[in-house]
Motif scaffolding. Structure first.
Motif, PDB file in Angstrom:
ATOM      1  N   ILE A  74       0.982  -1.092  -0.343  1.00 51.88           N
ATOM      2  CA  ILE A  74       0.000  -0.211  -0.278  1.00 51.88           C
ATOM      3  C   ILE A  74       0.783   1.104  -0.485  1.00 51.88           C
ATOM      4  CG2 ILE A  74      -1.776  -1.186   0.825  1.00 51.88           C
ATOM      5  CD1 ILE A  74      -1.242  -0.506   3.473  1.00 51.88           C
ATOM      6  N   GLU A  75       1.717   1.283   0.529  1.00 53.52           N
ATOM      7  CA  GLU A  75       3.147   2.124   0.432  1.00 53.52           C
ATOM      8  C   GLU A  75       3.486   2.730  -1.069  1.00 53.52           C
ATOM      9  OE1 GLU A  75       5.208   1.937   4.732  1.00 53.52           O
ATOM     10  OE2 GLU A  75       6.082   1.667   3.228  1.00 53.52           O
ATOM     11  N   ALA A  76       3.401   1.376  -1.919  1.00 53.20           N
ATOM     12  CA  ALA A  76       3.815   1.495  -3.190  1.00 53.20           C
ATOM     13  C   ALA A  76       2.851   2.109  -3.772  1.00 53.20           C
ATOM     14  CB  ALA A  76       4.805   0.670  -3.846  1.00 53.20           C
ATOM     15  N   ILE A  77       1.546   2.067  -3.697  1.00 54.40           N
ATOM     16  CA  ILE A  77       0.230   2.426  -4.246  1.00 54.40           C
ATOM     17  C   ILE A  77       1.096   4.303  -4.526  1.00 54.40           C
ATOM     18  CG2 ILE A  77      -1.567   2.511  -4.538  1.00 54.40           C
ATOM     19  CD1 ILE A  77      -1.450  -0.895  -3.836  1.00 54.40           C
ATOM     20  N   ASP A  78       0.248   4.033  -2.757  1.00 52.68           N
ATOM     21  CA  ASP A  78       0.818   5.166  -2.598  1.00 52.68           C
ATOM     22  C   ASP A  78       1.422   6.645  -2.848  1.00 52.68           C
ATOM     23  OD1 ASP A  78      -1.807   4.675  -1.114  1.00 52.68           O
ATOM     24  OD2 ASP A  78      -0.785   5.211   0.958  1.00 52.68           O
TER      25      ASP A  78
END
Length: 351
Positions: A282-286
């Motif tokens: 989710i950090e990468a997507i954000d």
């Protein structure tokens, strides 16, 4: 002039190694039959990358060969007698392995044996670098106590990461992990039993702009592709907080060369970006949403991939101790920015 043989030469690490060596005056023979396109369809097709190599290198020769073809591997090694062998060919997805177990094992394990035996017969003194995987540890890393933070899982004991003492037994590997482990042990054994200079690099996610990413393989590059093409990104379990440490393909090449210049017998190293290059799903997507300027549609799947790691960060201590000159030179933020920019560029129709 030194000669190298690189398998999987149209893939991420193989193509980076071809360019890396070509720039340093090596003659490079590449082995690749675009099996990735067969495994993953149009997203996995590497034709565009082969075309890029042909147009940008000076001493590269492509060979459309299959590592499963024992006679062909014997012939190419006998004819080229390489001073360095980089074995980067492989079936890389543990999801796909369950669907095509014979192809997975034949490519990963039998293909490695074919190449090892050819090298032993014709150029046994050449350093042999094998791109293994952290999946050889199966899901044993999941037994470590973790704490749940807002956007990621983290080791409760504050450790730097996973080192090479992590066990490989009594753990679920996925069929992909099992086939790569078989190859990993073979590479070690050819080093120990026959005295050959071999190394297994147990890679965390390997990434870079020349990755033909697909949903079943290529974490960061596929997030970037989802952003570019408006694809739905499916998150499999663990609340999307599972963590990986990512290493740029260039830094993999410098690690391989460090070993090649000072080889040992039956070496094994964990290789990743380390804690500084770790990021959750989710950090990468954000972050890609910020870089690309568009929202990535997400679909959460409750069931995690079988054998998947919850938190995996590579402890690089052993490799750094043996090769203190080597370092991770490309930061996570540089990797993300490069991927966002690369995925925005048009490729050939096959990409």
């Amino acid at each position: 002039m030194k000669t190298a043989l690189v398998t999987g030469s149209s893939g991420l690490i193989g193509s980076e190694m071809v360019s890396f060596l070509d720039e340093r005056g090596w003659r490079v023979h590449g082995v690749d039959n675009n099996m990735r396109g067969d495994f993953f369809g149009p997203h996995g097709d590497t034709t565009w990358n082969l075309e890029r190599l042909v147009s940008t290198t000076r001493r590269f020769e492509h060979h459309d060969l299959d590592v499963r073809d024992r006679a062909a591997m014997t012939r190419i090694v006998a004819e080229t007698k390489p001073d360095l062998v980089v074995h980067a060919a492989g079936q890389p997805s543990h999801d796909l392995a369950a669907q095509r177990p014979f192809d997975d094992f034949d490519v990963n394990a039998v293909g490695t044996l074919n190449l090892l035996e050819a090298v032993r017969a014709h150029t046994a003194e050449a350093p042999f670098a094998f791109l293994s995987t952290n999946k050889v540890y199966g899901d044993a890393p999941n037994e470590l106590e973790l704490v749940e933070l807002e956007t990621r899982w983290e080791y409760a004991d504050g450790r730097d990461g996973i080192d090479e003492t992590m066990r490989i037994d009594t753990t679920m590997h996925s069929l992909f992990g099992a086939s790569k482990l078989a190859a990993d042990v073979l590479v070690q054994e050819y080093g120990r039993y026959f005295g050959m200079p071999t190394v297994c690099f147990r890679g965390a996610p390997l990434t870079g702009p020349n990755h033909s990413a697909a949903e079943l393989h290529g974490f960061l590059a596929y997030v970037a592709r989802a952003a570019r093409e408006g694809l739905v990104y499916r998150i499999f379990g663990y609340k999307g907080k599972q963590v990986r440490d990512n290493i740029h393909s260039y830094d993999v090449c410098t690690a391989i060369m460090a070993f090649a210049e000072s080889p040992t017998v039956a070496a094994v190293y964990n290789l990743g970006g380390g804690r500084a290059n770790s990021i959750s799903v989710i950090e990468a997507i954000d972050r890609f949403e910020e870089l690309v300027g568009r929202r990535i549609e997400r679909q959460y799947v409750e069931e995690a991939r079988r054998g998947d790691h919850i938190c995996y960060i590579s402890d690089l201590g052993r490799f750094r101790a043996d090769y203190p000159e080597w370092e991770v030179s490309i930061s996570l933020e540089e990797i993300l920015a490069e991927l966002a920019e690369a995925q925005a560029r048009p490729r050939s129709k096959t990409a």
